[in-house]
Write a protein that holds these residues in place. Structure first.
Motif, short mmCIF file in Angstrom:
data_model
loop_
_atom_site.label_atom_id
_atom_site.label_comp_id
_atom_site.label_asym_id
_atom_site.label_seq_id
_atom_site.Cartn_x
_atom_site.Cartn_y
_atom_site.Cartn_z
N TYR A 23 -46.03 -63.34 -32.89
CA TYR A 23 -45.65 -64.00 -31.64
C TYR A 23 -44.49 -64.96 -31.86
CZ TYR A 23 -46.26 -66.54 -27.24
OH TYR A 23 -46.07 -67.10 -26.01
N LEU A 24 -44.46 -65.58 -33.05
CA LEU A 24 -43.43 -66.58 -33.34
C LEU A 24 -42.04 -65.96 -33.41
CD1 LEU A 24 -45.17 -68.69 -36.12
CD2 LEU A 24 -44.82 -69.29 -33.73
N VAL A 25 -41.98 -64.68 -33.74
CA VAL A 25 -40.68 -64.02 -33.87
C VAL A 25 -40.27 -63.51 -32.50
CG1 VAL A 25 -39.38 -62.21 -35.01
CG2 VAL A 25 -41.29 -63.33 -36.19
N PRO A 26 -39.15 -63.99 -31.97
CA PRO A 26 -38.76 -63.57 -30.62
C PRO A 26 -38.33 -62.10 -30.60
CG PRO A 26 -37.03 -64.89 -31.63
CD PRO A 26 -38.19 -64.93 -32.56
N PRO A 27 -38.54 -61.42 -29.47
CA PRO A 27 -38.09 -60.04 -29.34
C PRO A 27 -36.57 -59.98 -29.51
CG PRO A 27 -39.37 -60.71 -27.42
CD PRO A 27 -39.14 -61.93 -28.24
N VAL A 28 -36.09 -58.89 -30.08
CA VAL A 28 -34.65 -58.75 -30.30
C VAL A 28 -33.95 -58.53 -28.97
CG1 VAL A 28 -32.88 -57.42 -31.47
CG2 VAL A 28 -35.11 -57.76 -32.55
N ALA A 29 -32.95 -59.35 -28.70
CA ALA A 29 -32.20 -59.18 -27.46
C ALA A 29 -31.12 -58.13 -27.69
CB ALA A 29 -31.56 -60.50 -27.06
N THR A 30 -30.93 -57.25 -26.73
CA THR A 30 -29.87 -56.26 -26.91
C THR A 30 -28.58 -56.82 -26.30
OG1 THR A 30 -30.82 -55.27 -24.95
CG2 THR A 30 -31.19 -54.13 -27.03
N ASP A 31 -27.52 -56.75 -27.09
CA ASP A 31 -26.24 -57.23 -26.63
C ASP A 31 -25.56 -56.13 -25.83
OD1 ASP A 31 -23.77 -58.27 -26.27
OD2 ASP A 31 -23.62 -59.12 -28.28
N LEU A 32 -25.43 -56.33 -24.54
CA LEU A 32 -24.85 -55.29 -23.68
C LEU A 32 -23.34 -55.38 -23.65
CD1 LEU A 32 -27.42 -55.66 -20.79
CD2 LEU A 32 -27.39 -53.94 -22.61
N GLY A 33 -22.79 -56.07 -24.63
CA GLY A 33 -21.36 -56.38 -24.61
C GLY A 33 -20.45 -55.17 -24.66
N GLY A 34 -20.82 -54.14 -25.37
CA GLY A 34 -19.92 -53.02 -25.54
C GLY A 34 -18.84 -53.34 -26.54
N ASP A 35 -17.88 -52.44 -26.67
CA ASP A 35 -16.90 -52.57 -27.73
C ASP A 35 -15.55 -53.06 -27.27
OD1 ASP A 35 -18.37 -52.13 -29.86
OD2 ASP A 35 -17.89 -50.00 -30.11
N SER A 36 -15.36 -53.16 -25.95
CA SER A 36 -14.09 -53.73 -25.53
C SER A 36 -14.28 -54.46 -24.21
CB SER A 36 -13.03 -52.64 -25.41
OG SER A 36 -13.30 -51.88 -24.26
N VAL A 37 -13.36 -55.36 -23.95
CA VAL A 37 -13.52 -56.23 -22.80
C VAL A 37 -12.13 -56.66 -22.32
CG1 VAL A 37 -13.70 -58.34 -24.19
CG2 VAL A 37 -14.80 -58.25 -21.97
#
Ligand code: HEM
Ligand code: FES
Lengths: 137, 372
Positions: A23-37
């Motif tokens: 429980y202490l370890v937070p779920p991994v957040a997915t970075d929706l950033g993509g490869d260019s911006v």
């Protein structure tokens, strides 16, 4: 008897503590950033200035050099994670936290930073200044 | 199962009827007896005995003002800054409560450090007081933890970067660093998840542990009595009639209350004349501002990290500094076990070490404020 009792207690302790530990370890957040911006619009940056843009959930630094060229790199200092900025007076990238300096290719040149900033590719697409991660990094 | 025999009724001769009532029910007087027998040595260094008590007083202030802040504070990235702003501008005397909490936090850390150095130099930490020192050191680290976690709660720019750097530091430790960083931040980055965690540490975990340890610390002091510095001990041994002490209760206790009263005065003055500032709301997409610095009690470490070069031989300078402070901290905790005999030669060395540490901390702090 002792062994049974001890083993039982140990097993229940483990069965209580394991979920707590997980429980202490937070779920991994997915970075929706993509490869260019799109980091900026053409004409938004004067020569010899810089701006922070969002690259997914992280900050990036877009610099327009005195000659009008674009450079882009991660804005996260490799020392201890502060956000860097472009200094037009010395024409270098500067981290205020512990006085670290990088050149415009992101190479660490003075102060505590141990590694270069990840540098990104920049190209102009119509009206947009597009920043993208370099392949194979 | 038989029923327990009825406890024999106690009789109490106390004059005060309330005390008599309590005494007849659970032996109130027996509880107070140790306090009445306890004495406090009186000599020219006695003033240093007040520092621990003042630290305790400031902690009590923190608990009280902290509970008041909890009435309006909200721990989320979208609301924290605004809720503190609300406390400062809308809630009547909210600015004062927050200012007292902030000032008292700083004073408390200052007195805790001063207390630590005073017991070191008065050699009060040696056998049999090893456990008192040990619990005291842990309490000092907990106070720093309170300061660090509380600092983030208003969610302003300075706090945001201080937390980024401060959590990155343990993150540099080999093997356990990364999981530790994720645990502290509640993710890879400093976000609202970090704020929620720090809030939990600050108002639940740390107060609980701290309260237990304070109880242990005080119990040990009560059991062991006050230590007399070696120089004074020698003087009293040479001339026994010169030895002086006062009863803890009520004589020393009354003086302690006076000290608390003065501390309260100083605190009130500072909090009212120099209200704590709030700064600007944290924004992860803004560069770290020039002149950024952690709270003063971390400045000596901050300045050291700034001076270490990027690489020292094959290893990162950063890691070297962090491990260095870790090792020194551990040695400090274990000092009573390393120093040997209270009157031994090694004590001279430890005193030197203490003087050096104090000078280093003061020097680096001043340097940190002067350097750009
Ligand atoms: C049970 C005890 C405590 C509670 C319930 C508590 C609660 C709080 C709350 C709700 C805040 C956020 C409001 C604000 O930022 O003004 C806060 C801030 C803070 N706390 Fe505490 N606190 C406690 C003890 C302590 C202790 C012992 C220390 C220090 C040694 C401390 C240091 C701080 C600091 C430095 C801040 C930031 C102040 C600011 O800039 O606004 N707290 N605390
Ligand atoms: S975090 Fe950038 S120099 Fe330390």
């Amino acid at each position: 008897m002792q062994v049974l009792l001890g083993g039982g207690l140990l097993a229940s302790a483990v069965s209580f503590l394991y979920p707590v530990w997980r429980y202490l370890v937070p779920p991994v957040a997915t970075d929706l950033g993509g490869d260019s911006v799109v980091a900026a619009k053409v004409g938004e940056l004067k020569a010899n200035s810089g701006k922070i843009f969002r690259f997914g959930s992280r900050p990036g630094l877009l610099v327009r050099t005195a000659d009008g060229e674009y450079r882009a790199m991660s804005a996260i200092c490799t020392h201890l994670n502060c956000t860097v900025q472009y200094r037009s007076d010395v024409r270098e990238v500067w981290c205020a936290c512990h006085n670290g300096f990088y050149d415009l290719n992101g190479r660490n040149i003075a102060g505590p930073p141990p590694r270069p900033l990840e540098s990104y590719a920049v190209h102009v697409n119509g009206d947009d200044v597009v920043v993208s991660r370099r392949r194979g990094t | 199962m038989g029923s327990a025999p009825e406890a024999a009724p106690r009789s109490s001769t106390h004059r005060n009827p309330l005390v008599r009532w309590l005494d007849e029910r659970f032996g109130w007087e027996d509880l107070l007896a140790p306090l009445r027998h306890k004495t406090v040595p009186v000599h020219k260094l006695s003033y240093w005995y007040f520092l621990g008590g003042i630290t305790l007083f400031l902690f009590i202030i923190q608990v009280l003002t902290g509970i008041l802040l909890l009435l309006y504070y909200r721990a989320s990235a979208n609301e924290a800054f605004e809720s503190v702003q609300y406390i400062m501008t809308q809630v009547q005397f909210g600015w004062l409560v927050r200012s007292i909490h902030s000032w008292s936090a700083n004073l408390m850390i200052f007195t805790a450090f001063a207390h630590m150095f005073s017991v070191l130099f008065l050699r009060a930490y040696t056998k049999p007081r090893e456990l008192t020192w040990l619990t005291g050191m842990v309490l000092l680290f907990l106070a720093l933890g309170f300061g660090f976690s509380g600092y983030l709660l208003p969610w302003n720019t300075l706090a945001f970067f201080a937390t980024k750097v401060g959590t990155e530091i343990p993150g540099q430790i080999p093997v356990i660093g990364k999981p530790l960083l994720i645990f502290l931040r509640g993710g890879e980055e400093v976000t609202g998840a970090t704020l929620t965690r720090f809030f939990g540490f600050h108002v639940a975990l740390l107060p609980g542990i701290t309260t237990l340890l304070i109880a242990a610390h005080i119990l040990l002091i009560q059991r062991l009595g006050m230590s007399v510095p070696p120089s004074q001990e020698a003087a009293w041994k040479a001339l026994p009639p010169s030895k002086r002490e006062m009863p803890f209760f009520p004589n020393f206790f009354a003086r302690e209350l006076m000290a608390w009263y003065i501390a309260l005065g100083v605190l009130g003055l500072l909090a009212a004349l120099y209200p704590w500032e709030l700064g600007s709301k944290a924004d992860p997409f803004v560069p770290a501002p020039a002149g950024i610095r952690p709270e003063w009690y971390f400045v000596f470490m901050f300045q050291t990290l700034k001076l270490i070069p990027a690489k020292v031989g094959p290893i990162d300078g950063e890691l070297l500094g962090i491990l260095g402070f870790g090792v020194v901290g551990l040695i400090w905790v274990l000092l009573p076990f390393l120093g040997g005999d209270r009157y031994g030669r090694r004590q001279v060395f430890i005193r030197g070490l203490g003087v050096f540490a104090l000078a280093y901390m003061l020097g680096m702090t001043v340097y940190g404020y002067l350097a750009k």
